[in-house]
Design a protein around this motif. Structure first.
Motif, short mmCIF file in Angstrom:
data_model
loop_
_atom_site.label_atom_id
_atom_site.label_comp_id
_atom_site.label_asym_id
_atom_site.label_seq_id
_atom_site.Cartn_x
_atom_site.Cartn_y
_atom_site.Cartn_z
N GLY A 131 -13.33 0.84 -7.22
CA GLY A 131 -13.13 1.76 -6.11
C GLY A 131 -12.91 1.06 -4.78
O GLY A 131 -12.69 1.69 -3.76
N ARG A 132 -12.96 -0.28 -4.78
CA ARG A 132 -12.76 -1.05 -3.55
C ARG A 132 -11.33 -0.87 -3.06
O ARG A 132 -10.39 -0.92 -3.86
CB ARG A 132 -13.05 -2.53 -3.80
N MET A 133 -11.14 -0.67 -1.73
CA MET A 133 -9.82 -0.41 -1.18
C MET A 133 -9.49 -1.37 -0.05
O MET A 133 -10.38 -1.90 0.61
CB MET A 133 -9.73 1.02 -0.66
N LYS A 134 -8.16 -1.58 0.16
CA LYS A 134 -7.70 -2.41 1.27
C LYS A 134 -6.24 -2.09 1.56
O LYS A 134 -5.47 -1.84 0.65
CB LYS A 134 -7.85 -3.90 0.92
N PHE A 135 -5.87 -2.14 2.84
CA PHE A 135 -4.48 -2.01 3.24
C PHE A 135 -3.91 -3.41 3.39
O PHE A 135 -4.52 -4.27 4.02
CB PHE A 135 -4.34 -1.24 4.56
N ILE A 136 -2.74 -3.66 2.81
CA ILE A 136 -2.09 -4.96 2.90
C ILE A 136 -0.74 -4.78 3.57
O ILE A 136 0.12 -4.06 3.06
CB ILE A 136 -1.90 -5.58 1.49
N SER A 137 -0.57 -5.39 4.72
CA SER A 137 0.71 -5.33 5.43
C SER A 137 1.71 -6.24 4.75
O SER A 137 1.39 -7.35 4.34
CB SER A 137 0.49 -5.79 6.88
N VAL A 138 2.96 -5.76 4.61
CA VAL A 138 4.01 -6.55 3.95
C VAL A 138 5.23 -6.53 4.86
O VAL A 138 5.89 -5.50 5.02
CB VAL A 138 4.36 -5.98 2.56
N ASP A 139 5.56 -7.69 5.47
CA ASP A 139 6.73 -7.78 6.32
C ASP A 139 8.01 -7.57 5.51
O ASP A 139 8.17 -8.14 4.42
CB ASP A 139 6.80 -9.16 6.99
N GLY A 140 8.91 -6.75 6.02
CA GLY A 140 10.21 -6.55 5.39
C GLY A 140 10.16 -5.87 4.04
O GLY A 140 11.08 -6.01 3.24
N LEU A 141 9.11 -5.10 3.77
CA LEU A 141 8.97 -4.43 2.49
C LEU A 141 10.05 -3.38 2.29
O LEU A 141 10.34 -2.59 3.17
CB LEU A 141 7.60 -3.75 2.41
#
Length: 144
Positions: A131-141
């Motif tokens: 259930g662990r969550m995280k937002f991951i930014s991705v340049d140029g996705l």
């Protein structure tokens, strides 16, 4: 962006399902290099490499783009996902991702360990079993 660079496809066109292997129904093309943890997944691709998405054996910026299809949701942890995204960004100018989506997030299918959703230039990741969550930014996705 430099043109004329090769395309890396991560997640072979035959995927991991035995039924697809049996009938040879490719889900997408091979690119210039097909890369998968399962050598059968690349089928008849002219250049197929077996390996781990977290450790791509190519120099920085070698590819114009990487197309990763139905692979990321199988990684074990959010940290594995971050490493894989970093590796793809290291070896390619652009990343194009495809994940199975149901109601905005990955569907819960056998073998899926991460629940993923594309949001505001990044990926919202949830470990299905913790259930662990995280937002991951991705340049140029570029996501679909």
């Amino acid at each position: 962006m430099e043109t004329g660079k090769p395309l890396l496809v991560i997640g072979g066109p035959l995927g991991c399902l035995p039924s697809i292997h049996q009938f040879f129904i490719p889900l997408h093309g091979c690119g210039d290099v097909c890369y998968d943890i399962n050598p059968k997944a690349c089928g008849d691709c002219s250049v197929s490499i077996e390996g781990d998405i977290r450790n791509l054996p190519y120099r920085n910026g070698f590819f114009g783009a990487v197309f990763v299809s139905h692979v990321l949701e199988h990684l074990r942890t959010i940290e594995d996902l971050e490493i894989a995204i970093s590796e793809m960004g290291r070896v390619a100018d652009n990343i194009v991702m495809q994940i199975p989506v149901e109601f905005g997030k990955t569907s819960h299918m056998p073998g899926h360990r991460l629940n993923l959703g594309f949001v505001n230039g990044g990926i919202e990741a949830e470990e299905i079993y913790t259930g662990r969550m995280k937002f991951i930014s991705v340049d140029g996705l570029r996501a679909f």
